[in-house]
Design a protein around this motif. Structure first.
Motif, PDB file in Angstrom:
ATOM      1  N   THR A  55      50.347  54.457  66.490  1.00 16.22           N
ATOM      2  CA  THR A  55      50.123  53.601  65.618  1.00 16.22           C
ATOM      3  C   THR A  55      50.154  52.008  65.998  1.00 16.22           C
ATOM      4  O   THR A  55      48.794  50.964  65.023  1.00 16.22           O
ATOM      5  CB  THR A  55      51.124  54.176  64.893  1.00 16.22           C
ATOM      6  N   GLN A  56      50.597  51.896  67.271  1.00  8.87           N
ATOM      7  CA  GLN A  56      50.243  50.648  67.188  1.00  8.87           C
ATOM      8  C   GLN A  56      49.258  50.312  68.437  1.00  8.87           C
ATOM      9  O   GLN A  56      48.758  49.334  68.072  1.00  8.87           O
ATOM     10  CB  GLN A  56      51.940  50.624  68.775  1.00  8.87           C
ATOM     11  N   LEU A  59      46.497  49.949  65.083  1.00 13.38           N
ATOM     12  CA  LEU A  59      46.486  48.723  64.119  1.00 13.38           C
ATOM     13  C   LEU A  59      47.090  47.723  64.968  1.00 13.38           C
ATOM     14  O   LEU A  59      46.986  46.666  64.450  1.00 13.38           O
ATOM     15  CB  LEU A  59      48.014  49.049  63.596  1.00 13.38           C
ATOM     16  N   THR A  60      47.276  47.600  66.460  1.00 13.16           N
ATOM     17  CA  THR A  60      46.928  46.312  67.315  1.00 13.16           C
ATOM     18  C   THR A  60      45.638  44.522  66.722  1.00 13.16           C
ATOM     19  O   THR A  60      45.783  44.039  66.598  1.00 13.16           O
ATOM     20  CB  THR A  60      46.997  45.812  69.271  1.00 13.16           C
ATOM     21  N   ASN A  63      44.768  43.359  60.713  1.00 10.25           N
ATOM     22  CA  ASN A  63      45.548  42.072  60.671  1.00 10.25           C
ATOM     23  C   ASN A  63      47.172  42.432  60.113  1.00 10.25           C
ATOM     24  O   ASN A  63      46.590  43.381  59.916  1.00 10.25           O
ATOM     25  CB  ASN A  63      45.022  40.113  59.245  1.00 10.25           C
ATOM     26  N   GLN A  64      47.334  41.669  58.999  1.00 10.37           N
ATOM     27  CA  GLN A  64      48.690  42.030  58.476  1.00 10.37           C
ATOM     28  C   GLN A  64      47.998  42.756  57.421  1.00 10.37           C
ATOM     29  O   GLN A  64      49.487  43.723  57.426  1.00 10.37           O
ATOM     30  CB  GLN A  64      49.866  41.019  58.467  1.00 10.37           C
ATOM     31  N   HIS A  67      47.538  46.211  58.364  1.00  9.28           N
ATOM     32  CA  HIS A  67      48.927  47.467  58.764  1.00  9.28           C
ATOM     33  C   HIS A  67      49.311  48.354  57.318  1.00  9.28           C
ATOM     34  O   HIS A  67      50.357  49.454  57.789  1.00  9.28           O
ATOM     35  CB  HIS A  67      50.368  46.906  59.470  1.00  9.28           C
ATOM     36  N   LYS A  68      49.306  48.170  56.206  1.00  5.88           N
ATOM     37  CA  LYS A  68      49.206  48.817  54.949  1.00  5.88           C
ATOM     38  C   LYS A  68      48.734  50.505  55.450  1.00  5.88           C
ATOM     39  O   LYS A  68      49.049  51.484  54.756  1.00  5.88           O
ATOM     40  CB  LYS A  68      49.059  48.807  53.538  1.00  5.88           C
ATOM     41  N   TRP A  69      48.116  50.738  56.060  1.00  6.15           N
ATOM     42  CA  TRP A  69      46.907  51.816  55.841  1.00  6.15           C
ATOM     43  C   TRP A  69      47.894  52.679  57.526  1.00  6.15           C
ATOM     44  O   TRP A  69      47.264  53.520  57.924  1.00  6.15           O
ATOM     45  CB  TRP A  69      45.419  51.572  56.385  1.00  6.15           C
ATOM     46  N   ALA A  70      49.029  52.214  58.326  1.00  6.20           N
ATOM     47  CA  ALA A  70      49.712  52.869  58.903  1.00  6.20           C
ATOM     48  C   ALA A  70      50.105  53.921  58.698  1.00  6.20           C
ATOM     49  O   ALA A  70      49.516  55.217  59.096  1.00  6.20           O
ATOM     50  CB  ALA A  70      51.034  52.283  59.341  1.00  6.20           C
ATOM     51  N   SER A 220      39.489  53.151  61.368  1.00  9.28           N
ATOM     52  CA  SER A 220      39.918  51.378  61.431  1.00  9.28           C
ATOM     53  C   SER A 220      39.136  50.436  61.967  1.00  9.28           C
ATOM     54  O   SER A 220      39.269  49.584  61.236  1.00  9.28           O
ATOM     55  CB  SER A 220      40.832  51.805  62.572  1.00  9.28           C
ATOM     56  N   GLN A 224      39.026  47.158  60.164  1.00  9.11           N
ATOM     57  CA  GLN A 224      38.976  45.847  60.081  1.00  9.11           C
ATOM     58  C   GLN A 224      38.448  44.899  59.788  1.00  9.11           C
ATOM     59  O   GLN A 224      38.185  44.115  59.602  1.00  9.11           O
ATOM     60  CB  GLN A 224      38.464  46.419  61.834  1.00  9.11           C
TER      61      GLN A 224
END
Length: 227
Positions: A55-56, A59-60, A63-64, A67-70, A220, A224
């Protein structure tokens, strides 16, 4: 005896129940659920480390808002990965070799990223259809090309996953059939094909992991562009 090499990719039924429905429920059973204990066991700790690291890394670049899609992306990765790995076991059925299932995963998720882009930043989302500085004569052509490429994305997601897994399973079946056929008459050649079969099986394990990662990674990247 298999009459057709592609018979293994047909959706089997047992007592009128499609086995693909049962296969789709197995990942939820096999994936461990966190407990309230202070110390988890080794498998739970390994699973938590894998999900956290994946996940890290995923999602790096986002943007913020992305991150809701983590939770969705991590769950999708574990789901496809489990189905791919389980499909390599003997006497099993691989649901991800079905294009209908892969498209059923790809189309809604891709469409969700497009809708998010049109809702949050419509100008930027539509701007991807026409690069800046395009000559006036090329504007209609580029808009058509970019629109087609946009709608091809979910098709590419589903076909890529289906084609890679199908090709690998076919190669394993062909080489295993050759090994069994050559064993009584040409033992040395059969040993070589058996060694090749083991190496190909290891390669297929890697392909199963990589294709699950690529599927989620491309989603992802689409996300993005729209957050």
């Amino acid at each position: 005896m298999t009459l057709n090499l592609f018979d293994q990719f047909m959706s089997p039924t047992y007592l009128g129940i499609p086995l693909i429905a049962i296969a789709l429920t197995l990942p939820s059973i096999l994936i461990l659920t966190p407990t309230s204990r202070h110390q988890n066991n080794r498998l739970m700790s390994l699973q938590s480390w894998f999900i956290k690291t994946f996940t890290q890394q995923l999602l790096t670049p986002l943007n913020q808002g992305g991150h809701k899609w983590a939770m969705i992306l991590a769950s999708l990765m574990m789901f496809i990965l489990t189905l791919n790995i389980m499909g390599l076991l003997p006497y099993t059925f691989t649901p991800t070799t079905q294009l209908s299932l892969n498209m059923g995963l790809a189309v809604p998720l891709w469409l969700a990223t497009v809708i998010i882009g049109l809702r949050n930043q419509p100008t930027a989302a539509l701007g991807h259809l026409l690069p800046e500085g395009t000559p006036a004569l090329l504007i209609p052509i580029l808009i058509v090309i970019e629109t087609i490429s946009l709608f091809i994305r979910p098709l590419a997601l589903g076909v890529r996953l289906t084609a890679n897994l199908t090709a690998g399973h076919l190669l394993i079946q062909l080489i295993s059939t050759a090994t069994i056929t050559l064993a009584p008459t040409m033992t040395t050649v059969a040993m070589l094909t058996a060694t090749l079969l083991v190496l190909l099986t290891l390669l297929e394990v890697a392909v199963a992991i990589i294709q699950a990662y690529v599927f989620v990674l491309l989603l992802s990247l689409y996300l993005q562009e729209n957050v």
